[in-house]
Design a protein around this motif. Structure first.
Motif, PDB file in Angstrom:
ATOM      1  N   TYR A  10      -3.676  62.740 -72.917  1.00 55.55           N
ATOM      2  CA  TYR A  10      -2.343  63.066 -73.454  1.00 55.55           C
ATOM      3  C   TYR A  10      -1.386  61.872 -73.296  1.00 55.55           C
ATOM      4  N   LYS A  11      -1.427  61.275 -72.132  1.00 55.07           N
ATOM      5  CA  LYS A  11      -0.558  60.128 -71.825  1.00 55.07           C
ATOM      6  C   LYS A  11      -0.912  58.926 -72.692  1.00 55.07           C
ATOM      7  N   LYS A  12      -2.200  58.670 -72.860  1.00 53.84           N
ATOM      8  CA  LYS A  12      -2.656  57.551 -73.687  1.00 53.84           C
ATOM      9  C   LYS A  12      -2.177  57.720 -75.130  1.00 53.84           C
ATOM     10  N   ASP A  13      -2.310  58.912 -75.646  1.00 56.67           N
ATOM     11  CA  ASP A  13      -1.882  59.205 -77.021  1.00 56.67           C
ATOM     12  C   ASP A  13      -0.365  59.054 -77.151  1.00 56.67           C
ATOM     13  N   LEU A  14       0.359  59.518 -76.146  1.00 51.55           N
ATOM     14  CA  LEU A  14       1.825  59.450 -76.156  1.00 51.55           C
ATOM     15  C   LEU A  14       2.312  57.998 -76.126  1.00 51.55           C
ATOM     16  N   LYS A  66      -6.186  66.841 -64.864  1.00 48.53           N
ATOM     17  CA  LYS A  66      -5.962  65.402 -64.763  1.00 48.53           C
ATOM     18  C   LYS A  66      -6.579  64.644 -65.924  1.00 48.53           C
ATOM     19  N   LYS A  67      -7.788  65.010 -66.313  1.00 51.69           N
ATOM     20  CA  LYS A  67      -8.464  64.316 -67.412  1.00 51.69           C
ATOM     21  C   LYS A  67      -7.709  64.507 -68.731  1.00 51.69           C
ATOM     22  N   ASP A  68      -7.280  65.736 -68.968  1.00 50.55           N
ATOM     23  CA  ASP A  68      -6.532  66.011 -70.196  1.00 50.55           C
ATOM     24  C   ASP A  68      -5.201  65.259 -70.218  1.00 50.55           C
ATOM     25  N   PHE A  69      -4.569  65.171 -69.038  1.00 47.18           N
ATOM     26  CA  PHE A  69      -3.275  64.479 -68.978  1.00 47.18           C
ATOM     27  C   PHE A  69      -3.440  62.987 -69.268  1.00 47.18           C
ATOM     28  N   ILE A  70      -4.540  62.402 -68.805  1.00 43.48           N
ATOM     29  CA  ILE A  70      -4.797  60.979 -69.069  1.00 43.48           C
ATOM     30  C   ILE A  70      -4.888  60.736 -70.571  1.00 43.48           C
TER      31      ILE A  70
END
Length: 341
Positions: free
Chosen positions: A9-13, A3-7
């Protein structure tokens, strides 16, 4: 990916997407998102990109279909989400399913937050558009008998008429210049099918719109160069769909203006000052029909009307010696003219 990595990843995207939007690179946004892991928010971003790209292509339907499939994928999460419902409504609108789109826009408005000003404005604008379209579709205009009566009044009081154009069960007729009235007078026939309760509690009321144009005006209603004719049509369509009472002094605003070639962004209805009172009204099925003149307004004039009466604005025209009839598109702005001494 946890979950932390996805947050992260999503912010960067989302940052990359915003940068691509600023450069108008919609298909790069689509390619990036189509090859990314999507949650509900990113799904909405891809739907947004599909819709924006569809509006710029000659084949929008395949993109709208892709958007719909994505919306279906997250339908449960989107049932109470304003953005999700707005996108569903927009696609329905583009497909011509106006009544269905209205349901989605109303649901979107129900869950919209005023803190998201852009989305809130988009929803309310589209809802206003579909309501206007529904009103226009339902408008039946006048009966043949009443049209005949109106045309007889026009001929007797304004002069011989010629048919100019038709739209939404309304016709516009042209009365060529005469010795007494040296200008072209356009008169609508059919708008009076919208009957309103009298404002003073007396008999019902209805209106037809008149518009005076110079005697040398070149008519070609198929040409966008005739913005005056199209402006009259736009105003009449607004009058058909509005819920407000229409009469002397009624005004409206068009945010984008009536033409890129002029600064007029508003209009007001006034009396036909060149004609006797008896010529300006007639009885029609127990209602009082008024023939009102269209007065286009520049931005400062419209702002003045918003805080002053119609009579006060007309007095400015008189004081500034700015002619109302016929309409001259290059006329001075009465709110920006030094009075002549």
């Amino acid at each position: 990916m946890d979950k932390k990595d996805f947050i992260e990843y999503k912010k960067d995207l989302l940052g990359k997407i915003e940068s691509l939007y600023q450069n108008q690179e919609l298909f790069k946004v689509i390619n990036l998102l189509e090859n990314s892991d999507l949650d509900f928010d990113l799904c909405n971003e891809l739907v947004r990109a599909y819709i924006n790209a569809a509006n710029k292509t000659s084949d929008p339907y395949s993109l709208f279909e892709k958007a719909n499939l994505l919306l279906d994928r997250f339908s449960l999460e989107g049932k109470d989400n304003a953005k999700h419902q707005f996108y569903r409504g927009y696609i329905l609108f583009k497909r011509g399913l106006i009544e269905d789109s209205k349901i989605r826009f109303e649901r979107a408005l129900r869950f919209a937050s005023v803190s998201d000003g852009k989305l809130f404005e988009q929803i309310t604008t589209m809802l206003a558009n579909v309501n206007s379209m529904i009103e226009l579709a339902a408008f039946k205009g006048q009966s043949d008998t009443n049209r005949k009566q109106i045309l007889e009044h026009i001929q007797q009081n304004f002069g011989e008429y010629q048919h100019l154009c038709s739209f939404d069960n309304v016709e516009i007729y042209r009365i060529p210049p005469t010795e007494k009235h040296d200008y072209n007078l356009l008169v609508s026939v059919g708008l009076s099918g919208k009957v309103m309760k009298g404002r003073d509690g007396s008999k019902d009321e209805c209106v037809e719109v008149c518009f005076a144009l110079p005697n040398d005006y070149k008519f070609n209603p198929e040409s966008k160069n005739n913005f005056e004719v199209f402006m009259m049509i736009e105003v009449i369509k607004h009058l058909i769909s509005t819920k407000e009472n229409i009469g002397f002094g009624y005004y409206l605003e068009k945010d984008t203006g009536f033409s890129s070639r002029t600064a007029f962004n508003g209009a007001m209805l006034i009396g036909l000052g060149d004609y006797d009172k008896s010529q300006q009204i007639m009885e029609l099925d127990g209602a009082e029909l008024s023939f009102l003149e269209l007065l286009p307004l520049r931005p400062m004039e419209l702002n003045f009307r918003k805080s002053h009466s119609a009579l006060e604005l007309l007095e400015l025209f008189k004081e500034r010696l700015v002619m109302i009839t016929p309409f001259i598109s290059t006329r001075d702005d009465v709110c920006n003219v030094v009075p002549k001494i």
